[in-house]
Write an enzyme that holds these catalytic residues in place. Structure first.
Site, PDB file in Angstrom:
ATOM      1  N   GLY A  57      25.277  -2.272 -23.239  1.00 33.87           N
ATOM      2  CA  GLY A  57      25.977  -0.275 -23.257  1.00 33.87           C
ATOM      3  C   GLY A  57      27.647  -0.334 -23.587  1.00 33.87           C
ATOM      4  O   GLY A  57      28.189   0.322 -23.281  1.00 33.87           O
TER       5      GLY A  57
ATOM      6  N   HIS B   4      38.945  -3.957 -16.245  1.00 34.28           N
ATOM      7  CA  HIS B   4      39.239  -2.698 -16.332  1.00 34.28           C
ATOM      8  C   HIS B   4      39.628  -2.081 -14.560  1.00 34.28           C
ATOM      9  O   HIS B   4      40.141  -1.561 -14.357  1.00 34.28           O
ATOM     10  CB  HIS B   4      39.226  -1.917 -16.689  1.00 34.28           C
TER      11      HIS B   4
ATOM     12  N   CYS C 113      53.138   2.534  -0.241  1.00 32.90           N
ATOM     13  CA  CYS C 113      53.009   1.426   0.601  1.00 32.90           C
ATOM     14  C   CYS C 113      54.358   0.981   1.906  1.00 32.90           C
ATOM     15  O   CYS C 113      55.017   1.582   1.752  1.00 32.90           O
ATOM     16  CB  CYS C 113      53.350   0.631  -0.679  1.00 32.90           C
TER      17      CYS C 113
ATOM     18  N   CYS D 230      49.978  -0.923  -4.996  1.00 32.75           N
ATOM     19  CA  CYS D 230      51.179  -1.082  -5.219  1.00 32.75           C
ATOM     20  C   CYS D 230      52.265  -1.620  -5.908  1.00 32.75           C
ATOM     21  O   CYS D 230      52.019  -2.891  -6.478  1.00 32.75           O
ATOM     22  CB  CYS D 230      52.347  -1.006  -3.847  1.00 32.75           C
TER      23      CYS D 230
END
Length: 196
Positions: free
Chosen positions: A139, A40, A100, A48
């Site tokens: 976990g 992730h 950016c 950007c």
């Protein structure tokens, strides 16, 4: 914590191929993990949305503080998710937003709910599964499909699967064994048994 350190020790001992994490906090690297797929993304960098250029989060934070210093004043309290508990009522017109160099919008380099995991990360995990002996889920309830789909793939590949997790997971019926324990307590014990 002790779980991150135990995983790094397993890698250093040659007993762990790669960690695939849903976490975005950089703690695996701080513990010494080298072979890592951050499914992730990471909060340490900013991307950007137009040109995909990346930059360190620290540089963006310094820019924000230099150009919006007055916003640091006042009574605010950060909540665990990073939101502010209280902001003084003020106009947002004077807030300067960074952009950016291409003029594009910047965002933390993380997959938000509703976003897709970048294809390059998905393919990296698939490549690791193809050369693995098994999968250890640690976990995670696997309720987020972006992680659950890899247990489905591991099952289709006939890989052994086990888990260290408190509570139910979406793949419980597929595990050959499951240790219902806190990973920070269980992993160091497991590593001691494996590595001595």
């Amino acid at each position: 914590n002790a779980a991150h350190e135990a995983l790094a020790r397993l890698e250093q001992a040659g007993r762990l191929q790669t960690v695939v994490t849903q976490n975005v906090d950089g703690l695996h690297q701080r513990a010494g993990q080298d072979r890592l797929v951050e499914l992730h993304g990471t909060l340490d960098s900013v991307v950007c949305l137009s040109c995909a250029a990346r930059q360190p989060r620290d540089a963006l934070q310094a820019w924000l503080e230099a150009h919006n210093g007055e916003w640091l004043e006042g009574a605010t309290r950060a909540l665990p998710d990073g939101d502010a508990d209280f902001l003084d009522v003020r106009h947002f017109d004077d807030f300067r937003e960074p952009a950016c160099q291409c003029g594009g919008i910047l965002k933390p380099d993380v997959v938000f709910y509703g976003d897709s995991v970048p294809r390059v990360r998905v393919e990296a995990v698939r490549a690791e599964l193809a050369r693995s002996d098994g999968v250890l889920v640690i976990g995670s309830s696997l309720m987020v499909y972006s992680s659950f789909c890899f247990t489905k793939e591991a099952r289709a590949l006939g890989l052994s699967m086990a888990a260290i997790n408190q509570g139910k997971t979406r793949a419980d019926e597929w595990f050959e064994c499951k240790w219902e324990a806190d990973s920070a307590m269980a992993l160091p014990e497991l590593v001691e048994q494996i590595c001595g």
